[in-house]
Design a protein around this motif. Structure first.
Motif, mmCIF file in Angstrom:
data_model
loop_
_atom_site.group_PDB
_atom_site.id
_atom_site.type_symbol
_atom_site.label_atom_id
_atom_site.label_comp_id
_atom_site.label_asym_id
_atom_site.label_seq_id
_atom_site.Cartn_x
_atom_site.Cartn_y
_atom_site.Cartn_z
ATOM 1 N N ASP A 1 43.723 -28.408 -17.231
ATOM 2 C CA ASP A 1 43.973 -28.131 -18.542
ATOM 3 C C ASP A 1 43.464 -29.331 -19.343
ATOM 4 O O ASP A 1 43.355 -29.209 -20.902
ATOM 5 N N GLU B 1 36.796 -25.719 -18.095
ATOM 6 C CA GLU B 1 37.757 -24.544 -17.526
ATOM 7 C C GLU B 1 37.749 -23.547 -18.624
ATOM 8 O O GLU B 1 37.873 -22.306 -18.311
ATOM 9 N N GLY B 2 37.821 -23.964 -20.006
ATOM 10 C CA GLY B 2 37.989 -22.911 -21.066
ATOM 11 C C GLY B 2 36.581 -22.336 -20.898
ATOM 12 O O GLY B 2 36.791 -21.017 -21.292
ATOM 13 N N SER C 1 36.686 -19.797 -18.146
ATOM 14 C CA SER C 1 37.650 -18.860 -18.471
ATOM 15 C C SER C 1 37.011 -17.476 -19.396
ATOM 16 O O SER C 1 36.966 -16.455 -19.104
ATOM 17 N N CYS D 1 37.241 -24.963 -27.153
ATOM 18 C CA CYS D 1 37.582 -25.081 -25.502
ATOM 19 C C CYS D 1 37.867 -26.537 -25.652
ATOM 20 O O CYS D 1 38.775 -26.994 -24.926
ATOM 21 N N GLY E 1 41.166 -27.399 -27.252
ATOM 22 C CA GLY E 1 42.445 -26.956 -26.635
ATOM 23 C C GLY E 1 42.669 -27.984 -25.266
ATOM 24 O O GLY E 1 43.744 -27.891 -24.712
ATOM 25 N N THR E 2 41.885 -28.797 -25.178
ATOM 26 C CA THR E 2 42.316 -30.305 -24.253
ATOM 27 C C THR E 2 42.905 -31.325 -24.966
ATOM 28 O O THR E 2 43.233 -31.988 -24.372
#
Length: 87
Positions: A23, A28-29, A32, A70, A73-74
């Motif tokens: 996360d 990772e974003g 995705s 992205c 989001g972290t």
């Protein structure tokens, strides 16, 4: 690596992230988004999958707002780093 970090400390900020924290990983974003776009791909070969992934990553490369989202989001944002102590 330490030598490179020390030599570029005037513009480089290094943040030590905890292990196994997807996360907090902006990659990772990005993955995705790529997986969402190629999820229904009926590829006949691995090279087709590779081409599809490269094509999507190339498109994302020019969408700085998506990349920034992205990262945001972290909890990290371009030009703004929040350091936290991890247990």
């Amino acid at each position: 690596m330490r030598e490179f970090i020390d030599a570029n400390a005037e513009w480089l900020t290094v943040v030590q992230l905890p292990t196994h924290a997807p996360d907090l990983n902006p990659t990772e974003g990005m993955w995705s988004l790529v997986k969402r776009d190629i999820g229904n791909l009926a590829a006949a070969s691995l090279s087709q999958v590779t081409r599809a992934v490269k094509h999507r990553l190339k498109k994302l490369q020019y969408q700085s707002d998506v990349i920034d989202d992205c990262l945001a989001g972290t909890g990290l944002a371009p030009g703004h780093v929040t350091l936290q102590a991890w247990a």
